[in-house]
Design a protein around this motif. Sequence first.
Motif, PDB file in Angstrom:
ATOM      1  N   ASP A  49       1.289  -1.057  -0.539  1.00  0.00           N
ATOM      2  CA  ASP A  49      -0.006   0.036  -0.142  1.00  0.00           C
ATOM      3  C   ASP A  49       0.704   1.462   0.109  1.00  0.00           C
ATOM      4  O   ASP A  49       0.567   2.373  -0.847  1.00  0.00           O
ATOM      5  N   ARG A 117      -5.959   5.552   4.709  1.00  0.00           N
ATOM      6  CA  ARG A 117      -6.154   5.744   5.202  1.00  0.00           C
ATOM      7  C   ARG A 117      -6.289   4.349   6.851  1.00  0.00           C
ATOM      8  O   ARG A 117      -6.014   4.297   7.791  1.00  0.00           O
ATOM      9  N   TRP A 118      -6.066   3.021   5.866  1.00  0.00           N
ATOM     10  CA  TRP A 118      -5.778   2.303   6.117  1.00  0.00           C
ATOM     11  C   TRP A 118      -3.918   2.122   7.242  1.00  0.00           C
ATOM     12  O   TRP A 118      -3.839   1.660   8.433  1.00  0.00           O
ATOM     13  N   GLU A 121      -4.272   4.216  10.130  1.00  0.00           N
ATOM     14  CA  GLU A 121      -4.611   3.841  11.518  1.00  0.00           C
ATOM     15  C   GLU A 121      -4.296   2.412  12.156  1.00  0.00           C
ATOM     16  O   GLU A 121      -4.726   2.051  13.432  1.00  0.00           O
ATOM     17  N   THR A 122      -4.191   1.788  10.941  1.00  0.00           N
ATOM     18  CA  THR A 122      -3.424   0.483  11.034  1.00  0.00           C
ATOM     19  C   THR A 122      -2.117   0.469  12.366  1.00  0.00           C
ATOM     20  O   THR A 122      -1.380   1.277  12.062  1.00  0.00           O
TER      21      THR A 122
END
Length: 170
Positions: A49, A117-118, A121-122
């Motif tokens: 990602d 976002r992943w 936030e992860t």
Amino acid sequence: MRPEHYEESGGDGLLVPMAWMYSEYIADELLVTGDLMEPTTLEYRAGRDALALTIFLSDGAATEELPVARVDELRLLTAYGASWRHWVCARLEALERPTAPAGLPDPGLALARAAWRWLEETELLAADLDAIGPPPWEPSDADDEAGEVRVWTPAWQLGLPLGHLAVHLH
């Protein structure tokens, strides 16, 4: 700016996010070729990602192969200590304007935002690189065999170096 291809299936057909799909494909190929991590791990996803986001947000045109100039650009963008996080936020903000035909939202940009976002936030449990002690060849006072300190780290902080290493191995 990167070219975007929209293929319509007719009247109200869905727009195909070709630029994002291409970016994910290239990132996946770089990581698989580098054989750095099992593709089923969260760390691998973070690397894919982060690298796909970098490819998608960079200004280079999509081509079937990564030219040397693009590889060098990716090395610079993903280098540890670079302001990658700020660069990503600025590029995403700059791309907020609708670019698809008839003012429709860019489906690739929506996927890029979701990936970011992943990544932000992860949190993944990883070795704390700041807490690493003396080199193994130096004597240590600690008899603690399980001395590895692990901390929760945002996924992008693990994925970025993995992506950078994959680019270097290309």
